[in-house]
Design an enzyme around this catalytic site. Structure first.
Site, PDB file in Angstrom:
ATOM      1  N   GLU A  42      -1.977   1.979   6.505  1.00 59.69           N
ATOM      2  CA  GLU A  42      -2.033   3.007   5.568  1.00 59.69           C
ATOM      3  C   GLU A  42      -2.516   4.219   6.039  1.00 59.69           C
ATOM      4  OE1 GLU A  42       0.070   3.112   3.146  1.00 59.69           O
ATOM      5  OE2 GLU A  42       0.579   1.036   3.236  1.00 59.69           O
ATOM      6  N   GLY A  69       0.690  -1.097   0.047  1.00 60.61           N
ATOM      7  CA  GLY A  69      -0.086  -0.073  -0.051  1.00 60.61           C
ATOM      8  C   GLY A  69       0.958   1.220  -0.186  1.00 60.61           C
TER       9      GLY A  69
END
Length: 181
Positions: A146, A49
């Site tokens: 993230e 990510g």
């Protein structure tokens, strides 16, 4: 293809709280170009990510997932490729689980991080369409990791036991440490 530089731990821009993406910017050339650059960057370094603040963009935008097994996390299940703007995460229950994490902004290191086992998240894709999912396991871990970038947190700030934090090449000799750079 534009691969952007990834900021490293110590850069004060990684500690900022990101700004929401304005609704008028949904489905704009600016956002589509940013998302394209982020996927190019993530792919170039085998990331699971990437958050916009990691490339110096102060917006609440994260991408994650691939269509194939990630070499940095070969035993992890595939997470669907997702673009998520202005995310909101809500834990489902109080259960946490520990798991190993690395980060493109903290190259060459891994640590055990507690995360909620199951989460519900909402937000929007780059076109402004709503996203709403309830997930668990690795998918939940990636989203939480993230989204931490959007509030100025890097995973070492969440490590509770520093005996389980160190260099990838020492902790996981079978993995190519170059995949963590």
């Amino acid at each position: 293809m534009t691969v952007r530089d990834i900021l490293k731990m110590g850069d004060p821009r990684l500690l900022r709280i990101a700004q929401p993406v304005p609704e008028q910017d949904f489905d704009s050339d600016k956002i589509h170009l940013l998302v394209s650059d982020m996927f190019d960057t993530m792919r170039a370094v085998n990331g699971a990510g990437l958050a916009a603040p990691q490339i110096g963009v102060d917006l609440q935008l994260v991408i994650f997932g691939t269509d194939t097994v990630n070499p940095r996390y070969p035993d992890a299940p595939i997470v669907p490729r997702t673009v998520l703007l202005n995310p909101v995460i809500t834990p489902v229950g109080a259960e946490e689980e520990d798991g190993w994490e690395g980060c493109l902004s903290v190259p060459g290191l891994r640590g055990v991080v507690p995360r909620w086992s199951k989460i519900h998240y909402t937000g929007f894709d780059q076109y402004g369409d709503p996203i709403e999912r309830t997930v668990d396991g690795f998918h939940a871990r990636v989203v939480q990791h993230e989204c931490d970038h959007l509030i100025g947190k890097l995973y070492p700030m969440r490590v509770r036991d520093f005996t389980q934090f160190g260099f990838t090449e020492v902790l996981f000799p079978g993995l190519d440490a170059g995949d963590d750079d």
